[in-house]
Motif scaffolding. Structure first.
Motif, short mmCIF file in Angstrom:
data_model
loop_
_atom_site.label_atom_id
_atom_site.label_comp_id
_atom_site.label_asym_id
_atom_site.label_seq_id
_atom_site.Cartn_x
_atom_site.Cartn_y
_atom_site.Cartn_z
N GLU A 69 24.87 -8.28 -2.76
CA GLU A 69 23.83 -8.05 -1.76
C GLU A 69 24.32 -8.46 -0.38
N LEU A 70 24.97 -9.61 -0.29
CA LEU A 70 25.49 -10.08 1.01
C LEU A 70 26.56 -9.12 1.54
N GLU A 71 27.40 -8.62 0.64
CA GLU A 71 28.42 -7.65 1.06
C GLU A 71 27.76 -6.38 1.60
N TYR A 72 26.67 -5.95 0.94
CA TYR A 72 25.92 -4.78 1.41
C TYR A 72 25.40 -5.01 2.83
N TYR A 73 24.76 -6.16 3.05
CA TYR A 73 24.20 -6.45 4.37
C TYR A 73 25.29 -6.58 5.42
N ARG A 74 26.40 -7.17 5.05
CA ARG A 74 27.54 -7.30 5.99
C ARG A 74 28.02 -5.92 6.40
N ALA A 75 28.16 -5.01 5.41
CA ALA A 75 28.64 -3.66 5.68
C ALA A 75 27.64 -2.86 6.53
N HIS A 76 26.35 -3.17 6.43
CA HIS A 76 25.33 -2.44 7.17
C HIS A 76 24.88 -3.17 8.44
N ASN A 77 25.66 -4.17 8.86
CA ASN A 77 25.41 -4.91 10.10
C ASN A 77 24.00 -5.52 10.13
N ILE A 78 23.60 -6.10 9.00
CA ILE A 78 22.32 -6.79 8.92
C ILE A 78 22.63 -8.27 8.75
N ARG A 79 22.16 -9.09 9.68
CA ARG A 79 22.41 -10.52 9.61
C ARG A 79 21.54 -11.12 8.52
N VAL A 80 22.06 -12.07 7.77
CA VAL A 80 21.30 -12.75 6.72
C VAL A 80 21.27 -14.24 7.03
N LYS A 81 20.03 -14.77 7.08
CA LYS A 81 19.85 -16.22 7.23
C LYS A 81 19.32 -16.73 5.90
N ILE A 82 19.97 -17.76 5.38
CA ILE A 82 19.55 -18.36 4.11
C ILE A 82 19.15 -19.80 4.43
N VAL A 83 17.86 -20.09 4.29
CA VAL A 83 17.33 -21.40 4.68
C VAL A 83 18.05 -22.52 3.95
N ASP A 84 18.36 -22.32 2.68
CA ASP A 84 19.05 -23.33 1.88
C ASP A 84 20.49 -23.57 2.34
N ILE A 85 21.03 -22.67 3.14
CA ILE A 85 22.40 -22.81 3.65
C ILE A 85 22.28 -22.85 5.17
N PRO A 86 22.08 -24.05 5.73
CA PRO A 86 21.78 -24.19 7.16
C PRO A 86 22.77 -23.53 8.11
N THR A 87 24.03 -23.47 7.75
CA THR A 87 25.01 -22.85 8.67
C THR A 87 24.69 -21.38 8.92
N THR A 88 24.02 -20.72 7.97
CA THR A 88 23.69 -19.30 8.16
C THR A 88 22.54 -19.12 9.14
N THR A 89 21.82 -20.20 9.43
CA THR A 89 20.65 -20.09 10.33
C THR A 89 20.99 -20.45 11.78
N ILE A 90 22.23 -20.79 12.05
CA ILE A 90 22.64 -21.13 13.41
C ILE A 90 22.43 -19.93 14.32
N ASP A 91 21.84 -20.17 15.48
CA ASP A 91 21.56 -19.09 16.44
C ASP A 91 22.87 -18.68 17.11
N SER A 92 23.28 -17.44 16.85
CA SER A 92 24.55 -16.96 17.42
C SER A 92 24.34 -15.58 18.04
N ARG A 93 23.20 -15.40 18.70
CA ARG A 93 22.89 -14.09 19.31
C ARG A 93 23.96 -13.64 20.29
#
Length: 194
Positions: A69-93
């Motif tokens: 699923e993550l590979e799918y979102y990466r390929a389709h340029n969709i950012r994924v934030k996972i609350v349980d993995i805080p580094t994924t929620t870092i604001d990097s606009r």
């Protein structure tokens, strides 16, 4: 867009930017393809440049499913934030490469974790087989060998001469189709001495 299960999850999702107007509530269980709300979100609502917020990897179906699923979102340029993995929620606009790098790290970590689990499982299975191999129980281990019917030789001779069909031979011997043809192959090649 975001998905959640409980009020606590909802609060944590709001803390990383999820809003009520774009949140899907789904009591998820079972495999990803069977989850209608998630499939609708993934295939119809999310577009390139959007952000998907989930509470944990379980929302994406566990380790193996989450990786794809993550590979799918990466390929389709969709950012994924996972609350349980805080580094994924870092604001990097300002720098989307950071989000991609973090997602790639999560995918690589999942890949490593999955391969380690497979390796560990195979090692345990081998150890279990090695332990039982020296015991009397090993003689009864596995599928029992097929016992040839008393009329097998006679029926096979008739079948190889073309006097009866394979279906008739199966009926006379009481063997399943798969077993009949496997044994017939061995019989024709001299592997079965009746």
């Amino acid at each position: 867009m975001s998905t959640y299960r409980t009020a606590t999850h909802r609060k944590k999702l709001k803390a990383v930017g999820a809003t009520d107007d774009n949140t899907i509530i789904e009591r998820f269980h079972g495999k990803i393809p069977e989850r209608e709300e998630y499939q609708h979100l993934k295939n119809h609502l999310l577009k390139s440049g959007d952000t998907l917020v989930v509470y944990d990897l379980e929302a994406l179906g566990g380790k193996r499913s989450a990786k794809s699923e993550l590979e799918y979102y990466r390929a389709h340029n969709i950012r994924v934030k996972i609350v349980d993995i805080p580094t994924t929620t870092i604001d990097s606009r300002g720098n989307p490469e950071i989000s991609n790098m973090i997602l790639d790290t999560v995918i690589s970590t999942l890949d490593y974790t999955i391969s380690q689990e497979i390796e560990r499982t195979q090692k345990r299975q081998k150890q279990g087989v090695d332990r039982i191999r020296d015991k009397p129980a090993w003689q009864n281990y596995g599928r029992p060998q097929v016992q040839l019917p008393a009329n097998y030789s006679e029926v096979m001779q008739r079948w190889t001469r073309g006097e009866i069909t394979a279906a008739a031979a199966m009926g006379l011997t009481g063997l399943s189709r798969t077993t009949f043809y496997r044994l017939a192959h061995q019989y024709k090649n001299g592997g079965i001495g009746v």
